[in-house]
Design a protein around this motif. Sequence first.
Motif, PDB file in Angstrom:
ATOM      1  N   GLU A  97       0.807  -1.363   0.035  1.00 24.06           N
ATOM      2  CA  GLU A  97       0.068   0.270  -0.107  1.00 24.06           C
ATOM      3  C   GLU A  97       0.598   1.350   0.034  1.00 24.06           C
ATOM      4  N   THR A  98       2.000   1.113   0.708  1.00 25.10           N
ATOM      5  CA  THR A  98       2.891   2.172   0.854  1.00 25.10           C
ATOM      6  C   THR A  98       3.590   2.591  -0.360  1.00 25.10           C
ATOM      7  N   VAL A  99       3.992   1.347  -1.326  1.00 26.11           N
ATOM      8  CA  VAL A  99       4.517   1.788  -2.399  1.00 26.11           C
ATOM      9  C   VAL A  99       3.804   2.036  -3.521  1.00 26.11           C
ATOM     10  N   ALA A 100       2.378   1.571  -3.601  1.00 26.20           N
ATOM     11  CA  ALA A 100       1.340   1.803  -4.562  1.00 26.20           C
ATOM     12  C   ALA A 100       1.216   3.497  -4.356  1.00 26.20           C
ATOM     13  N   ASN A 101       1.101   4.001  -3.100  1.00 32.37           N
ATOM     14  CA  ASN A 101       0.677   5.317  -2.673  1.00 32.37           C
ATOM     15  C   ASN A 101       1.951   6.132  -3.213  1.00 32.37           C
ATOM     16  N   PHE A 102       3.278   5.880  -3.099  1.00 33.26           N
ATOM     17  CA  PHE A 102       4.603   6.498  -3.451  1.00 33.26           C
ATOM     18  C   PHE A 102       4.421   6.638  -4.883  1.00 33.26           C
ATOM     19  N   LEU A 103       4.262   5.610  -5.667  1.00 35.15           N
ATOM     20  CA  LEU A 103       4.454   5.465  -7.135  1.00 35.15           C
ATOM     21  C   LEU A 103       3.283   6.186  -7.674  1.00 35.15           C
ATOM     22  N   LYS A 104       2.138   6.398  -7.105  1.00 35.85           N
ATOM     23  CA  LYS A 104       1.064   7.159  -7.634  1.00 35.85           C
ATOM     24  C   LYS A 104       1.503   8.601  -7.827  1.00 35.85           C
ATOM     25  N   TYR A 105       2.288   9.092  -6.840  1.00 32.09           N
ATOM     26  CA  TYR A 105       2.935  10.709  -6.728  1.00 32.09           C
ATOM     27  C   TYR A 105       3.938  10.796  -7.713  1.00 32.09           C
ATOM     28  N   VAL A 106       4.668   9.562  -8.107  1.00 26.59           N
ATOM     29  CA  VAL A 106       5.791   9.517  -8.987  1.00 26.59           C
ATOM     30  C   VAL A 106       4.966   9.622 -10.394  1.00 26.59           C
ATOM     31  N   ASN A 107       4.078   8.761 -10.528  1.00 29.63           N
ATOM     32  CA  ASN A 107       3.442   8.749 -12.036  1.00 29.63           C
ATOM     33  C   ASN A 107       2.699   9.916 -12.478  1.00 29.63           C
ATOM     34  N   ASP A 108       2.280  10.784 -11.444  1.00 32.66           N
ATOM     35  CA  ASP A 108       1.236  11.827 -11.454  1.00 32.66           C
ATOM     36  C   ASP A 108       2.136  13.170 -11.667  1.00 32.66           C
ATOM     37  N   GLY A 109       3.725  12.925 -11.310  1.00 31.55           N
ATOM     38  CA  GLY A 109       4.728  13.999 -11.516  1.00 31.55           C
ATOM     39  C   GLY A 109       4.655  14.838 -10.516  1.00 31.55           C
ATOM     40  N   ASP A 110       4.111  14.486  -9.044  1.00 31.05           N
ATOM     41  CA  ASP A 110       3.867  15.334  -8.097  1.00 31.05           C
ATOM     42  C   ASP A 110       5.336  15.815  -7.427  1.00 31.05           C
ATOM     43  N   TYR A 111       6.092  14.957  -7.766  1.00 28.77           N
ATOM     44  CA  TYR A 111       7.488  14.898  -6.801  1.00 28.77           C
ATOM     45  C   TYR A 111       8.527  16.032  -7.533  1.00 28.77           C
ATOM     46  N   ASN A 112       7.957  16.278  -8.882  1.00 30.63           N
ATOM     47  CA  ASN A 112       9.016  16.792  -9.821  1.00 30.63           C
ATOM     48  C   ASN A 112       9.063  18.329  -9.465  1.00 30.63           C
ATOM     49  N   ASN A 113      10.298  18.666  -9.306  1.00 27.64           N
ATOM     50  CA  ASN A 113      10.448  20.165  -8.911  1.00 27.64           C
ATOM     51  C   ASN A 113       9.909  20.524  -7.580  1.00 27.64           C
ATOM     52  N   THR A 114      10.246  19.504  -6.626  1.00 26.60           N
ATOM     53  CA  THR A 114       9.953  20.037  -5.220  1.00 26.60           C
ATOM     54  C   THR A 114      11.445  20.163  -4.566  1.00 26.60           C
ATOM     55  N   VAL A 115      11.208  20.212  -3.427  1.00 30.95           N
ATOM     56  CA  VAL A 115      12.584  20.684  -2.557  1.00 30.95           C
ATOM     57  C   VAL A 115      12.825  19.659  -1.456  1.00 30.95           C
ATOM     58  N   VAL A 116      13.991  19.805  -1.042  1.00 30.17           N
ATOM     59  CA  VAL A 116      14.538  18.906   0.113  1.00 30.17           C
ATOM     60  C   VAL A 116      14.312  20.018   1.230  1.00 30.17           C
ATOM     61  N   HIS A 117      13.348  19.812   2.138  1.00 31.24           N
ATOM     62  CA  HIS A 117      12.815  20.921   2.866  1.00 31.24           C
ATOM     63  C   HIS A 117      13.366  20.862   4.265  1.00 31.24           C
ATOM     64  N   ARG A 118      14.186  19.469   4.594  1.00 27.58           N
ATOM     65  CA  ARG A 118      14.628  19.427   5.685  1.00 27.58           C
ATOM     66  C   ARG A 118      15.902  18.336   5.892  1.00 27.58           C
ATOM     67  N   VAL A 119      16.771  18.729   6.455  1.00 26.75           N
ATOM     68  CA  VAL A 119      17.915  18.054   6.900  1.00 26.75           C
ATOM     69  C   VAL A 119      18.100  18.133   8.300  1.00 26.75           C
ATOM     70  N   GLU A 120      18.553  16.982   9.066  1.00 27.06           N
ATOM     71  CA  GLU A 120      19.013  16.810  10.258  1.00 27.06           C
ATOM     72  C   GLU A 120      20.126  15.825  10.315  1.00 27.06           C
ATOM     73  N   PRO A 121      21.482  16.653  10.023  1.00 28.11           N
ATOM     74  CA  PRO A 121      22.642  15.982  10.113  1.00 28.11           C
ATOM     75  C   PRO A 121      22.800  14.668  10.912  1.00 28.11           C
ATOM     76  N   GLY A 122      22.974  13.549  10.337  1.00 26.53           N
ATOM     77  CA  GLY A 122      23.096  12.390  11.013  1.00 26.53           C
ATOM     78  C   GLY A 122      21.892  11.559  11.500  1.00 26.53           C
ATOM     79  N   PHE A 123      20.741  12.121  10.885  1.00 30.34           N
ATOM     80  CA  PHE A 123      19.453  11.649  11.136  1.00 30.34           C
ATOM     81  C   PHE A 123      18.639  11.491   9.754  1.00 30.34           C
ATOM     82  N   VAL A 124      18.158  12.661   9.369  1.00 30.30           N
ATOM     83  CA  VAL A 124      17.500  12.106   8.172  1.00 30.30           C
ATOM     84  C   VAL A 124      17.321  13.387   7.012  1.00 30.30           C
ATOM     85  N   MET A 125      16.999  12.986   5.839  1.00 29.40           N
ATOM     86  CA  MET A 125      16.894  14.047   4.778  1.00 29.40           C
ATOM     87  C   MET A 125      15.561  13.812   4.495  1.00 29.40           C
ATOM     88  N   GLN A 126      14.703  14.924   4.460  1.00 27.48           N
ATOM     89  CA  GLN A 126      13.134  14.748   4.190  1.00 27.48           C
ATOM     90  C   GLN A 126      12.754  15.758   3.061  1.00 27.48           C
TER      91      GLN A 126
END
Length: 246
Positions: free
Chosen positions: A50-79
């Motif tokens: 279900e998680t992968v299908a949801n993620f791929l829908k955003y991919v196929n719809d082009g929703d992630y294109n031209n978005t930004v990396v809005h958060r980095v916590e060094p040694g923790f996460v890139m979001q």
Amino acid sequence: MSFSNLSKIAIASLIIASASTSATIVEFTTSQGSSKSSFKVNLHDETTPETVANFLKYVNDGDYNNTVVHRVEPGFVMQAGGFAFTGTLPLSPIATDGAIKNEPLYSNVRGTIAMAKVKGNEDSATSQWFVNLSNNSSLDTQNGGFTVFGEVIAGMENIDIIAGIPRCNSTPMPDYSADNCANNFVPGVENFVTIESVIIFDASVNSADSLAATAPAPTNSSSDGGSIAWFSVLFTGLIALKRRVK
């Protein structure tokens, strides 16, 4: 057109649709570096469907294109996966689909990709995702566990480069100085790490054969923390801006 031809078209359409929504490997291209640094993620499409299908829908719809990396916590996460820069601040949230059911199965070890969600609601993930920069097993028991749905199989060094970019608040901002941040100068698109595109690189479903062993998440999910939330960064510190960075 004959019924036979219509049937052939319908079958072909189903095959194409199936291929586009069951990808194993996706490739992210970012604005960083002269060669457009990229990284590839292999998805747990068979075990977190279900998680992968949801993620791929955003991919196929082009929703992630031209978005930004809005958060980095060094040694923790890139979001990323939640906001775009449209010339003004705060960052603009992207349109999202409905929230999905949590599927915690794997541990949040370095190099895995997982879904962000709202504190106190384990079934609240929509579009935002994060890459674990370290072994973050504490996330396995927070807020019902954060669903790991894939792992980086190429380009983790490029993610580490992004994680090392100087930040304004928690947002990595290339060529944007501490003075720029302190004085609220208006950034340009060049001052953000942009996810230029996310595409399907390999549409074969073979997760079990190609993914490295990933530690299982603990079964105890009693903690209700929310370290990775939808609303982690809205650039509230850069709302009153004066002029563009030169």
